[in-house]
Structures are given as C-alpha cells and as structure tokens.
Design a protein around this motif. Structure first.
Motif, short mmCIF file in Angstrom:
data_model
loop_
_atom_site.label_atom_id
_atom_site.label_comp_id
_atom_site.label_asym_id
_atom_site.label_seq_id
_atom_site.Cartn_x
_atom_site.Cartn_y
_atom_site.Cartn_z
N TYR A 182 21.74 -23.53 -10.54
CA TYR A 182 21.43 -24.34 -11.75
C TYR A 182 21.59 -25.79 -11.47
O TYR A 182 22.50 -26.45 -10.76
N PRO A 185 22.82 -30.64 -15.66
CA PRO A 185 22.15 -31.10 -16.81
C PRO A 185 21.83 -32.55 -16.79
O PRO A 185 22.62 -33.31 -16.67
N ASP A 215 16.20 -27.86 -14.80
CA ASP A 215 16.69 -28.70 -15.85
C ASP A 215 15.46 -29.81 -16.16
O ASP A 215 15.02 -30.33 -15.24
#
Length: 286
Positions: A182, A185, A215
C-alpha cells in the motif's frame, strides 16, 4: 516378509515424523543487532532479535559467500516507526549470499542488495512483513527469490510508493506470495506487487499477488516487467479494488516480455489487465 500395505504405512509414519525443515546448528550465532559480517561462512539465529536503529542495517554483509539461516526466528525493526530509513539485511555488490528461514519486519527495506556487479544470491523461505517501502530489493545476475511471503508492505513517511519484490537484472522470482502492498496515504504514490527490471534471461513464475492499494493519482501493478525480456507465467493476480486507467495486472515496457498462462482477476478491461507484453493463453476475469 512385510506386506506392501504395512511398508507404505511405516514409510508414511516416518515421513510425518520428519521436521518440516532441519535447524541449522553448525553455524556462527548472531546474538545481537546491529551486526556486521566480514568473514565468509554460515551464520544463524537462535532467538528473536530486534533493533531500534532508523538508518544503516540490522545485518550488514561485507563479504561474499555468506549464508544466514534464521531458523524461523525474527529480525525486527518496528521500534523505529514509519520514518525509518534502516534495512533489515544489507549487502552491497557482494556475491553468493543466501538468506533463508528469516522473519524480517519493520524496516524501510526488509532486504536490500544493491550493486549489479554482485549477484548469484538465494533468498528463500523467508517472511517479510510490515516493512515500509520494500519487502525485498536486489540487483545482480543469477539471483533466485523463491518461496517467500511478503505481507503488509508500505506506509513510509520518506517515500510514497511501495513494492513487495523489486528484482533487477537476470533474476528468477518464483513461488512467492505477496499480499498487502500500500502507498503512503495522501502522497499520490503507487503500489507494485513484483517488479522485474532489466531482466534478459529470468522468469517471474508461480507467484501470488493480491491486496495492492495505490493512493490518489498513483497506480497499482501486479507484475511489472521494466525492460528486458522475462517470461511471466503461471502467476495469480487478484485485485479487490476497482481499477482505474493507470492500473495494470501485468505491465511490460517491451513486447519481448512474454506473459503466458497467468490468472488475472479484477483488473478491468483487457488493455488494463495485460499491457505491453506478448500475451499467450492468459485467463482474465474482469
């Protein structure tokens, strides 16, 4: 004379009694971190170890022909937090390094082997989790990365992107599981499961990639062949998040790379599922 059925039963019992992997005991014990290895040989762990460093490396290897077998113990760096710039295991321009049976967590790079003049490494049967930028990053011809589990990679405050496995040069990336990559953010970063760069003679095969989260304007790529002509086959790539125009299941910078007999689920239209590669007999489910 033993009956054939009894012989089979005895063999089965003997096999089930064998340990899954033998512990390496004829070795030099690593008993604290950080540590620098400057002598060729076999090293091992006999307990979990951790360090709070936020730069440098927990284990630095300054010579070639080194094996580290963690015997399923852990090398931890979580105490440094998301802004860590430390590496779990580091070797620059060395050759013939083997890292096996290690749990490596909480570093910016779980393993970093820069220097294309090195190579012929074996990275096998390790678990890399909670590393903030890269699970595994290597350079050098002849490297094999196989049987590793790379989980929950990302969240660095230093860079926005995250990679599960990043292998440069002629490397084989085989039988690995990459799950949960990931981007940081709020930084418009990307997430890549496996990237193989400048690979003219290796393959990316039988890997499983899922849980990529980009993101903002960033993109996600299950497998990315960044130059070269690797064979990409028998991989399973799953996206559980609706793709956008920048996302690819398999992306290649050259049609010399061949994507064959892969299973790709949830990456959208065919042009997004496999892009830039020579595609043969792949299974695609939008």
């Amino acid at each position: 004379m033993l009956r054939p059925v009894l012989i089979c039963l005895l063999l089965s019992l003997a096999l089930h009694a064998m340990p899954a992997s033998a512990e390496t005991t004829n070795c030099t014990n690593i008993n604290s971190l950080p540590v620098t290895i400057s002598t060729q040989g076999v090293y091992c762990l006999k307990q979990n170890l951790s360090t709070g460093i936020n730069a440098g490396a927990a284990i630095t290897i300054n010579t070639s022909n080194v094996t580290i077998d963690c015997n399923d113990w852990k090398i931890g760096g979580l105490a440094a937090g998301a802004d860590t710039d430390a590496n779990g295991v580091y070797a620059n321009a060395r050759s013939n390094i083997t890292i096996r049976n290690c749990g490596i967590r909480g570093f910016r790079r779980g393993l970093w082997f820069p220097g294309s003049e090195g190579g012929y490494h074996l990275i096998e049967n390790n678990r890399f989790d909670l590393n903030t930028s890269y699970g595994i990053q290597t350079r050098g011809d002849g490297t094999t990365i196989r049987g590793n589990r790379v989980y929950d990679t990302g969240g660095s405050t230093i860079v926005a992107y995250a990679y599960g496995i990043d292998a440069w040069d002629n490397a084989d990336v085989i039988d690995n599981a990459v799950s949960g990559v990931y981007a940081t953010p709020g930084q418009n970063g990307g997430a890549v499961g496996i990237i193989s760069s400048s690979n003219e003679g290796g393959e990316v095969s039988r890997n499983r990639v899922s849980g990529l989260i980009e993101d903002g304007a960033g993109s996600k790529r299950g497998i990315w062949a960044n130059g070269g002509r690797p064979v990409i086959r028998y991989n399973t790539l799953i996206s559980n998040i609706a793709p956008d125009a920048n996302d690819y299941g398999i992306a290649c910078n050259s049609s010399a790379a061949v994507a064959r007999e892969n299973i790709i689920i949830g990456y959208g239209a065919p042009a997004l599922t496999i892009n830039g590669c020579t595609s043969v007999d792949n299974t695609i489910n939008f």
